[in-house]
Design a protein around this motif. Structure first.
Motif, mmCIF file in Angstrom:
data_model
loop_
_atom_site.group_PDB
_atom_site.id
_atom_site.type_symbol
_atom_site.label_atom_id
_atom_site.label_comp_id
_atom_site.label_asym_id
_atom_site.label_seq_id
_atom_site.Cartn_x
_atom_site.Cartn_y
_atom_site.Cartn_z
ATOM 1 N N UNK A 175 0.825 -1.406 -0.016
ATOM 2 C CA UNK A 175 0.003 0.050 0.058
ATOM 3 C C UNK A 175 0.898 1.403 0.016
ATOM 4 N N UNK A 176 2.169 1.260 -0.366
ATOM 5 C CA UNK A 176 2.903 2.362 -0.063
ATOM 6 C C UNK A 176 3.046 2.765 -1.707
ATOM 7 N N UNK A 177 3.060 4.216 -1.890
ATOM 8 C CA UNK A 177 3.213 4.593 -3.141
ATOM 9 C C UNK A 177 4.792 5.070 -3.289
ATOM 10 N N UNK A 178 5.315 4.888 -4.450
ATOM 11 C CA UNK A 178 6.605 5.371 -4.512
ATOM 12 C C UNK A 178 6.654 6.351 -5.732
ATOM 13 N N UNK A 179 7.522 7.281 -5.769
ATOM 14 C CA UNK A 179 7.747 8.363 -7.042
ATOM 15 C C UNK A 179 9.017 8.260 -7.330
ATOM 16 N N UNK A 180 9.566 7.502 -8.689
ATOM 17 C CA UNK A 180 10.630 7.160 -8.991
ATOM 18 C C UNK A 180 11.168 8.239 -10.051
ATOM 19 N N UNK A 181 12.091 8.987 -9.477
ATOM 20 C CA UNK A 181 13.113 10.018 -10.307
ATOM 21 C C UNK A 181 11.986 11.227 -10.647
ATOM 22 N N UNK A 182 10.874 11.333 -9.771
ATOM 23 C CA UNK A 182 10.001 12.377 -10.173
ATOM 24 C C UNK A 182 9.282 12.382 -11.616
ATOM 25 N N UNK A 183 9.240 11.198 -12.056
ATOM 26 C CA UNK A 183 8.679 10.951 -13.244
ATOM 27 C C UNK A 183 7.388 9.824 -13.058
ATOM 28 N N UNK A 184 7.702 8.845 -12.343
ATOM 29 C CA UNK A 184 6.463 7.786 -12.402
ATOM 30 C C UNK A 184 5.973 7.620 -10.756
ATOM 31 N N UNK A 185 4.807 7.585 -10.723
ATOM 32 C CA UNK A 185 4.264 7.187 -9.140
ATOM 33 C C UNK A 185 3.575 6.010 -9.215
ATOM 34 N N UNK A 186 3.806 4.992 -8.484
ATOM 35 C CA UNK A 186 3.380 3.589 -8.331
ATOM 36 C C UNK A 186 3.347 3.103 -7.180
ATOM 37 N N UNK A 187 2.570 1.965 -7.050
ATOM 38 C CA UNK A 187 2.759 0.946 -5.809
ATOM 39 C C UNK A 187 4.104 0.436 -5.429
ATOM 40 N N UNK A 188 4.306 0.114 -4.428
ATOM 41 C CA UNK A 188 5.479 -0.556 -4.110
ATOM 42 C C UNK A 188 5.790 -1.994 -4.666
ATOM 43 N N UNK A 189 4.824 -2.809 -4.964
ATOM 44 C CA UNK A 189 5.066 -4.038 -5.713
ATOM 45 C C UNK A 189 5.404 -3.912 -7.069
ATOM 46 N N UNK A 190 5.026 -2.826 -7.803
ATOM 47 C CA UNK A 190 5.728 -2.600 -9.189
ATOM 48 C C UNK A 190 7.326 -2.144 -9.310
ATOM 49 N N UNK A 191 7.869 -1.998 -7.921
ATOM 50 C CA UNK A 191 8.914 -1.465 -8.001
ATOM 51 C C UNK A 191 10.161 -2.243 -8.618
ATOM 52 N N UNK A 192 10.254 -3.542 -8.333
ATOM 53 C CA UNK A 192 11.168 -4.466 -9.269
ATOM 54 C C UNK A 192 11.020 -4.210 -10.709
#
Length: 245
Positions: free
Chosen positions: A144-161
């Motif tokens: 349930x954590x949202x991550x912002x990758x390099x200020x470009x993408x915002x997604x839920x943690x399970x998509x990080x890998x």
């Protein structure tokens, strides 16, 4: 004063993370200074088993390439995600807090599994795959954590890998090492978190008594941090819990 402060910050890193990170930095410096050649430390199962060059089983996890973008990229990812599994943060509270032996066993399982995969995929250095394993486990335990990758993408943690895999692909690198890390992480997550909670399931990855004896009474200074404090390292941007929205 500055040196003492730097030392104190260094000692705040949990002991296993501190040891592994130090080994990576030392190995990279030795290679950078031409004291050691990458050909002497890369993973080769034939040399390990036939010529008993056992050090390759360890050194292949310590080298992320010559000092540059790739090395810094991997170190940046390794530091915060391993700490996230050690610190008592809001979502991932207590996963490895006070369980140094369990975390050491996770390191061992991840390393051995990655090495086995390396025998069939011709990977030369395994550190990045081990990093992705930790990232995968953390991401699945924090859905349930949202991550912002390099200020470009915002997604839920399970998509990080998968975002990291795509980023490696964009940089022109091989995705085999990322896929190995994701596969090992998925197997560990299933055996440790999913299967024990299934009807008739049980915990198969029980930490050996020897490791518990070695780390018994070990208390990392990092565990003294207040529960609301988050570990330092790379700034991922906004992290939000969906349950609070």
């Amino acid at each position: 004063m500055a040196q003492q402060s730097l030392y104190n910050e260094f000692m705040q890193i949990p002991v296993i993370t501190r040891t592994y990170t130090t080994a990576c930095v030392i190995t990279t410096l030795l290679v950078q200074l031409d004291v050691v050649s990458p050909f002497q430390i890369y993973f080769n199962h034939e040399l390990i088993f036939n010529r008993l060059q056992l050090w390759r089983l360890f050194t292949s996890f310590f080298f992320f390439g010559y000092i540059g973008f790739n090395f810094l990229f991997n170190m940046i990812f390794m530091y915060p995600f391993v700490l996230l599994m050690f610190f008592r943060i809001k979502i991932f509270e207590g996963s490895f807090r006070g369980r140094t032996a369990d975390f050491a066993y996770m390191f061992i399982i991840g390393g051995l599994s990655t090495a086995i995969c390396g025998c069939f995929t011709q990977l030369l250095f395994l550190g990045q795959a081990l990093t992705l394993m930790f990232v995968y486990v953390w991401s699945r335990r924090n859905p349930f954590i949202y991550l912002n990758f390099l200020g470009i993408l915002t997604f839920k943690a399970p998509y990080l890998p998968w975002v990291l895999l795509g980023f490696s692909l964009l940089l022109g690198g091989s995705v085999v090492v990322d896929l190995v890390g994701i596969a090992v992480g998925h197997v560990y997550y299933f055996l440790e978190d999913v299967f024990p909670n299934q009807p008739g399931g049980q915990r198969l990855l029980k930490t050996p008594s020897l490791l518990k004896w070695i780390f018994e009474g070990t208390v990392d200074p990092a565990f003294e941090a207040a529960p609301e404090e988050r570990p330092g390292g790379f700034n991922w941007g906004n992290q939000e819990n969906l349950n609070e929205q």
